[in-house]
Design an enzyme around this catalytic site. Structure first.
Site, PDB file in Angstrom:
ATOM      1  N   CYS A  80      91.488  19.467  62.684  1.00 60.44           N
ATOM      2  CA  CYS A  80      92.610  20.216  62.134  1.00 60.44           C
ATOM      3  C   CYS A  80      93.926  19.455  62.316  1.00 60.44           C
ATOM      4  O   CYS A  80      94.062  18.621  63.215  1.00 60.44           O
ATOM      5  CB  CYS A  80      92.694  21.581  62.827  1.00 60.44           C
ATOM      6  SG  CYS A  80      93.721  22.792  61.956  1.00 60.44           S
ATOM      7  N   ASP A  90      89.569  30.058  70.935  1.00 61.35           N
ATOM      8  CA  ASP A  90      90.485  29.056  71.483  1.00 61.35           C
ATOM      9  C   ASP A  90      91.078  29.606  72.772  1.00 61.35           C
ATOM     10  O   ASP A  90      91.014  30.807  73.043  1.00 61.35           O
ATOM     11  CB  ASP A  90      91.602  28.776  70.460  1.00 61.35           C
ATOM     12  CG  ASP A  90      92.338  27.480  70.718  1.00 61.35           C
ATOM     13  OD1 ASP A  90      92.096  26.836  71.765  1.00 61.35           O
ATOM     14  OD2 ASP A  90      93.176  27.106  69.879  1.00 61.35           O
TER      15      ASP A  90
END
Length: 222
Positions: free
Chosen positions: A8, A131
């Site tokens: 990402c 996360d």
């Protein structure tokens, strides 16, 4: 099956070339303006056009407005929209209807009890991203901090998920061994500076993941 890899926060054409070379499964475009990896929707199409067809494009948004959604749809035609804000289930449903994209809901995790939040979204999204909880005044994601991976033993929903948070070539095999995660997601772990992906670090990370795939018990038992 091989562990899926998502990288990402790409910002440069060379980043896309590296991801294509190493056959990364998913590429993330960060449209959160406060992030050092933010990419302008006017520039993003140039990068999206370089993606190999097999690599899924993911648009990262935080509590997006309808205009935000429309802008990223036009910019990168994402296969997935990844939501990192405080989007309610009702808002998630609206985004799905508006975008026709598959959805990833990011959820912060510090302990097993945090996974209970996933149930409210299970019928609305296509996968989760787990996360670490951000530090005070930190970014919603991409902080390079790991969490206690054993917390994921409490995950009992059928949807696939991405494991994120402080992953690197040094620890990814341990993370996969502890969690059995089907996919991993990282940003800072393959950067020479925020927003600048490093080809050598990407290659080393991929090698670490594929090395785990080759030796994992579930692979040899198939």
């Amino acid at each position: 099956m091989a562990t899926g890899i998502k990288i990402c926060g790409v910002t440069r054409p060379g980043d896309i070339e590296a991801l294509n070379t190493h056959q990364i499964d998913m590429v993330g475009f960060n449209f959160y303006k406060n992030s050092p990896r933010y990419i302008d929707p006017l520039i993003a199409p140039q990068l999206a056009a370089k993606c190999r067809p097999e690599m899924n494009r993911v648009a990262l948004l935080v509590d997006p407005s309808n205009d935000d959604i429309d802008a990223v749809l036009a910019a990168v035609s994402p296969h997935f929209i990844q939501l990192h804000g405080h989007e309610t289930p009702a808002r998630i449903a609206e985004i799905k209807t508006r975008s026709f994209a598959s959805l990833i809901k990011a959820l912060p995790v510090a302990e097993a009890g945090d996974l209970a939040a996933a149930r409210a979204y299970a019928d609305l999204v296509d996968m989760f991203l787990f996360d670490a909880k951000p530090p005070k005044d930190g970014m919603p994601g991409g902080n390079g901090e790991a969490f206690d991976w054993t917390a994921l033993s409490a995950y009992d929903l059928g949807l696939p998920y991405l494991l994120a948070g402080g992953l690197s070539r040094e620890n990814v095999a341990d993370a996969l061994n502890r969690t059995g995660a089907p996919m991993v997601d990282l940003s800072s772990g393959v950067e020479s500076a925020p927003g600048q992906k490093d080809d050598a670090l990407i290659a080393a990370f991929v090698a670490a993941v594929r090395g785990f795939d080759e030796t994992a018990p579930h692979q040899s038992e198939e």
